[in-house]
Design a protein around this motif. Structure first.
Motif, PDB file in Angstrom:
ATOM      1  N   SER A  97       1.325 -15.446  -5.955  1.00 15.32           N
ATOM      2  CA  SER A  97       1.404 -14.401  -6.983  1.00 15.32           C
ATOM      3  C   SER A  97       0.017 -13.818  -7.262  1.00 15.32           C
ATOM      4  CB  SER A  97       2.043 -14.940  -8.267  1.00 15.32           C
ATOM      5  OG  SER A  97       1.341 -16.060  -8.766  1.00 15.32           O
ATOM      6  N   ALA A  98      -1.028 -14.662  -7.202  1.00 14.62           N
ATOM      7  CA  ALA A  98      -2.400 -14.161  -7.390  1.00 14.62           C
ATOM      8  C   ALA A  98      -2.760 -13.196  -6.260  1.00 14.62           C
ATOM      9  CB  ALA A  98      -3.392 -15.329  -7.433  1.00 14.62           C
ATOM     10  N   ALA A  99      -2.384 -13.538  -5.028  1.00  9.45           N
ATOM     11  CA  ALA A  99      -2.680 -12.679  -3.880  1.00  9.45           C
ATOM     12  C   ALA A  99      -1.938 -11.347  -3.995  1.00  9.45           C
ATOM     13  CB  ALA A  99      -2.309 -13.390  -2.581  1.00  9.45           C
ATOM     14  N   LEU A 100      -0.698 -11.393  -4.478  1.00 11.72           N
ATOM     15  CA  LEU A 100       0.086 -10.162  -4.610  1.00 11.72           C
ATOM     16  C   LEU A 100      -0.541  -9.240  -5.655  1.00 11.72           C
ATOM     17  CD1 LEU A 100       2.493  -8.523  -3.705  1.00 11.72           C
ATOM     18  CD2 LEU A 100       3.943  -9.886  -5.229  1.00 11.72           C
ATOM     19  N   ILE A 101      -0.977  -9.817  -6.784  1.00 11.53           N
ATOM     20  CA  ILE A 101      -1.655  -9.020  -7.816  1.00 11.53           C
ATOM     21  C   ILE A 101      -2.928  -8.388  -7.247  1.00 11.53           C
ATOM     22  CG2 ILE A 101      -3.007  -9.198  -9.952  1.00 11.53           C
ATOM     23  CD1 ILE A 101      -0.170  -9.179 -10.639  1.00 11.53           C
ATOM     24  N   ALA A 102      -3.711  -9.185  -6.504  1.00  7.27           N
ATOM     25  CA  ALA A 102      -4.952  -8.667  -5.920  1.00  7.27           C
ATOM     26  C   ALA A 102      -4.645  -7.529  -4.950  1.00  7.27           C
ATOM     27  CB  ALA A 102      -5.712  -9.789  -5.208  1.00  7.27           C
ATOM     28  N   GLY A 103      -3.592  -7.680  -4.160  1.00  7.05           N
ATOM     29  CA  GLY A 103      -3.206  -6.627  -3.225  1.00  7.05           C
ATOM     30  C   GLY A 103      -2.801  -5.356  -3.942  1.00  7.05           C
ATOM     31  N   ILE A 104      -2.038  -5.504  -5.020  1.00  6.96           N
ATOM     32  CA  ILE A 104      -1.613  -4.326  -5.794  1.00  6.96           C
ATOM     33  C   ILE A 104      -2.834  -3.606  -6.359  1.00  6.96           C
ATOM     34  CG2 ILE A 104      -0.431  -3.559  -7.893  1.00  6.96           C
ATOM     35  CD1 ILE A 104       1.604  -5.860  -7.358  1.00  6.96           C
ATOM     36  N   GLN A 105      -3.744  -4.370  -6.957  1.00  6.78           N
ATOM     37  CA  GLN A 105      -4.923  -3.751  -7.567  1.00  6.78           C
ATOM     38  C   GLN A 105      -5.791  -3.053  -6.522  1.00  6.78           C
ATOM     39  OE1 GLN A 105      -5.462  -3.452 -11.016  1.00  6.78           O
ATOM     40  NE2 GLN A 105      -3.336  -4.038 -10.753  1.00  6.78           N
ATOM     41  N   GLY A 106      -5.929  -3.677  -5.353  1.00  4.81           N
ATOM     42  CA  GLY A 106      -6.679  -3.028  -4.278  1.00  4.81           C
ATOM     43  C   GLY A 106      -5.991  -1.763  -3.811  1.00  4.81           C
ATOM     44  N   GLY A 107      -4.669  -1.816  -3.669  1.00  3.56           N
ATOM     45  CA  GLY A 107      -3.903  -0.649  -3.258  1.00  3.56           C
ATOM     46  C   GLY A 107      -4.000   0.485  -4.259  1.00  3.56           C
ATOM     47  N   VAL A 108      -3.983   0.137  -5.546  1.00  5.90           N
ATOM     48  CA  VAL A 108      -4.109   1.156  -6.599  1.00  5.90           C
ATOM     49  C   VAL A 108      -5.498   1.789  -6.546  1.00  5.90           C
ATOM     50  CG1 VAL A 108      -4.226   1.517  -9.104  1.00  5.90           C
ATOM     51  CG2 VAL A 108      -2.355   0.167  -8.122  1.00  5.90           C
ATOM     52  N   ALA A 109      -6.534   0.963  -6.359  1.00  5.30           N
ATOM     53  CA  ALA A 109      -7.903   1.496  -6.292  1.00  5.30           C
ATOM     54  C   ALA A 109      -8.043   2.470  -5.128  1.00  5.30           C
ATOM     55  CB  ALA A 109      -8.906   0.350  -6.154  1.00  5.30           C
ATOM     56  N   LEU A 110      -7.472   2.111  -3.969  1.00 10.84           N
ATOM     57  CA  LEU A 110      -7.542   3.003  -2.812  1.00 10.84           C
ATOM     58  C   LEU A 110      -6.734   4.276  -3.040  1.00 10.84           C
ATOM     59  CD1 LEU A 110      -7.405   0.353   0.026  1.00 10.84           C
ATOM     60  CD2 LEU A 110      -9.237   2.006  -0.350  1.00 10.84           C
ATOM     61  N   MET A 111      -5.596   4.145  -3.700  1.00  5.20           N
ATOM     62  CA  MET A 111      -4.777   5.312  -3.983  1.00  5.20           C
ATOM     63  C   MET A 111      -5.511   6.279  -4.918  1.00  5.20           C
ATOM     64  SD  MET A 111      -0.921   5.554  -5.461  1.00  5.20           S
ATOM     65  CE  MET A 111      -1.312   5.959  -7.126  1.00  5.20           C
ATOM     66  N   MET A 112      -6.232   5.712  -5.892  1.00  7.37           N
ATOM     67  CA  MET A 112      -6.981   6.564  -6.813  1.00  7.37           C
ATOM     68  C   MET A 112      -8.121   7.281  -6.096  1.00  7.37           C
ATOM     69  SD  MET A 112      -7.010   4.137 -10.169  1.00  7.37           S
ATOM     70  CE  MET A 112      -8.295   5.107 -10.944  1.00  7.37           C
ATOM     71  N   SER A 113      -8.656   6.658  -5.047  1.00  2.66           N
ATOM     72  CA  SER A 113      -9.752   7.265  -4.291  1.00  2.66           C
ATOM     73  C   SER A 113      -9.259   8.311  -3.295  1.00  2.66           C
ATOM     74  CB  SER A 113     -10.531   6.194  -3.519  1.00  2.66           C
ATOM     75  OG  SER A 113     -11.075   5.252  -4.410  1.00  2.66           O
ATOM     76  N   THR A 114      -8.067   8.071  -2.718  1.00  2.00           N
ATOM     77  CA  THR A 114      -7.590   8.922  -1.623  1.00  2.00           C
ATOM     78  C   THR A 114      -6.406   9.807  -1.984  1.00  2.00           C
ATOM     79  OG1 THR A 114      -6.025   7.254  -0.813  1.00  2.00           O
ATOM     80  CG2 THR A 114      -8.292   7.136   0.033  1.00  2.00           C
ATOM     81  N   GLY A 115      -5.690   9.449  -3.070  1.00  2.00           N
ATOM     82  CA  GLY A 115      -4.475  10.174  -3.417  1.00  2.00           C
ATOM     83  C   GLY A 115      -3.285   9.778  -2.567  1.00  2.00           C
ATOM     84  N   ASP A 116      -3.435   8.703  -1.787  1.00  4.49           N
ATOM     85  CA  ASP A 116      -2.396   8.269  -0.839  1.00  4.49           C
ATOM     86  C   ASP A 116      -1.954   6.849  -1.205  1.00  4.49           C
ATOM     87  OD1 ASP A 116      -0.850   7.549   1.324  1.00  4.49           O
ATOM     88  OD2 ASP A 116      -2.331   8.100   2.844  1.00  4.49           O
ATOM     89  N   SER A 117      -0.644   6.649  -1.351  1.00  4.51           N
ATOM     90  CA  SER A 117      -0.123   5.335  -1.759  1.00  4.51           C
ATOM     91  C   SER A 117       0.164   4.402  -0.583  1.00  4.51           C
ATOM     92  CB  SER A 117       1.147   5.513  -2.594  1.00  4.51           C
ATOM     93  OG  SER A 117       2.167   6.124  -1.820  1.00  4.51           O
ATOM     94  N   THR A 118      -0.251   4.775   0.625  1.00  2.00           N
ATOM     95  CA  THR A 118       0.048   3.961   1.811  1.00  2.00           C
ATOM     96  C   THR A 118      -0.449   2.530   1.665  1.00  2.00           C
ATOM     97  OG1 THR A 118      -0.048   5.907   3.240  1.00  2.00           O
ATOM     98  CG2 THR A 118      -0.311   3.768   4.312  1.00  2.00           C
ATOM     99  N   HIS A 119      -1.664   2.362   1.178  1.00  2.00           N
ATOM    100  CA  HIS A 119      -2.242   1.017   1.054  1.00  2.00           C
ATOM    101  C   HIS A 119      -1.515   0.192  -0.008  1.00  2.00           C
ATOM    102  CE1 HIS A 119      -5.483   3.427   2.891  1.00  2.00           C
ATOM    103  NE2 HIS A 119      -5.689   2.318   3.594  1.00  2.00           N
ATOM    104  N   LEU A 120      -1.137   0.835  -1.098  1.00  2.00           N
ATOM    105  CA  LEU A 120      -0.395   0.137  -2.142  1.00  2.00           C
ATOM    106  C   LEU A 120       0.946  -0.348  -1.601  1.00  2.00           C
ATOM    107  CD1 LEU A 120       0.124  -0.747  -5.073  1.00  2.00           C
ATOM    108  CD2 LEU A 120       0.909   1.593  -5.543  1.00  2.00           C
ATOM    109  N   ARG A 121       1.649   0.540  -0.911  1.00  2.00           N
ATOM    110  CA  ARG A 121       2.939   0.165  -0.320  1.00  2.00           C
ATOM    111  C   ARG A 121       2.761  -0.993   0.663  1.00  2.00           C
ATOM    112  NH1 ARG A 121       7.014   4.204  -0.513  1.00  2.00           N
ATOM    113  NH2 ARG A 121       6.392   5.980  -1.793  1.00  2.00           N
ATOM    114  N   ALA A 122       1.726  -0.890   1.503  1.00  2.00           N
ATOM    115  CA  ALA A 122       1.486  -1.938   2.507  1.00  2.00           C
ATOM    116  C   ALA A 122       1.170  -3.273   1.844  1.00  2.00           C
ATOM    117  CB  ALA A 122       0.338  -1.527   3.427  1.00  2.00           C
ATOM    118  N   ALA A 123       0.380  -3.255   0.768  1.00  2.00           N
ATOM    119  CA  ALA A 123       0.009  -4.496   0.089  1.00  2.00           C
ATOM    120  C   ALA A 123       1.243  -5.195  -0.495  1.00  2.00           C
ATOM    121  CB  ALA A 123      -1.002  -4.212  -1.014  1.00  2.00           C
TER     122      ALA A 123
END
Length: 198
Positions: A159-185
């Motif tokens: 569950s800790a890894a999943l939260i970290a993945g979501i937060q990383g995906g959100v950070a990348l989405m905010m930088s790029t405007g693309d949710s691909t990384h969030l979905r992948a995480a």
């Protein structure tokens, strides 16, 4: 917050927080106390009655409100993670929430204004992550109870890894405007759970 607020006082304070949150989502750091007073129909004396320490106290209250929204926006799916279908529904809700939010993060913007190092701000983030991770871990335990996931899975770590993945995906989405990384995480995190069931 004044400890002796009446029901009407609590409702007024909540209205100010909600109105300030709405304004800050729209305007970001540019919003001033005067803007918040105008939006919420609040006098200066009222504002300082409910938030004696001024803008910082109000911003911390808004940050708490926004943190609570992160979890409430995931309900009821977050509380019912006992099947793969429910995990898929939860995943869709999370992705939709962050796509709707776009390239701004109200909570992040608030912490930039208040200062992440302040004990109050840190406590809000810590509690949000603790509650979110706990709910995901409970969902994983439900899968274990249903025989869908191995009892050997370390749910706290997963569950800790999943939260970290979501937060990383959100950070990348905010930088790029693309949710691909969030979905992948999220998808990779759920795939890991499925693999653990074999």
């Amino acid at each position: 917050m004044p400890e002796t607020l009446t029901a009407k006082g609590r409702a007024t304070r909540a209205r100010i927080i909600e109105g300030a949150a709405e304004l800050l989502r729209e305007q970001g750091p540019a919003a001033t106390l005067d803007d918040i007073r105008a939006r919420t129909g609040t006098s200066k004396s009222q504002l300082f009655h409910y938030f004696p320490d001024g803008k910082d106290e109000l911003l911390l209250a808004v940050a708490r409100f926004e943190a609570d929204r992160v979890l409430s926006d995931q309900q009821p799916q977050l509380s019912c993670l006992d099947s793969w279908e429910n995990w898929r529904r939860w995943r869709d809700v999370v992705v939709e929430r962050y796509e709707r939010q776009g390239d701004t993060c109200p909570l992040g913007a608030l912490f930039l204004q208040v200062g992440r190092q302040r004990p109050g701000a840190r406590a809000i983030v810590t509690e949000l992550m603790r509650q979110w991770q706990h709910q995901l871990a409970e969902g994983m335990r439900a899968l274990q109870a249903g025989g869908l996931v191995s009892p050997a899975l370390d749910v706290d770590r997963a569950s800790a890894a999943l939260i970290a993945g979501i937060q990383g995906g959100v950070a990348l989405m905010m930088s790029t405007g693309d949710s691909t990384h969030l979905r992948a995480a999220i998808d990779t995190g759920i795939d890991h759970l499925r693999t653990a069931g074999r």
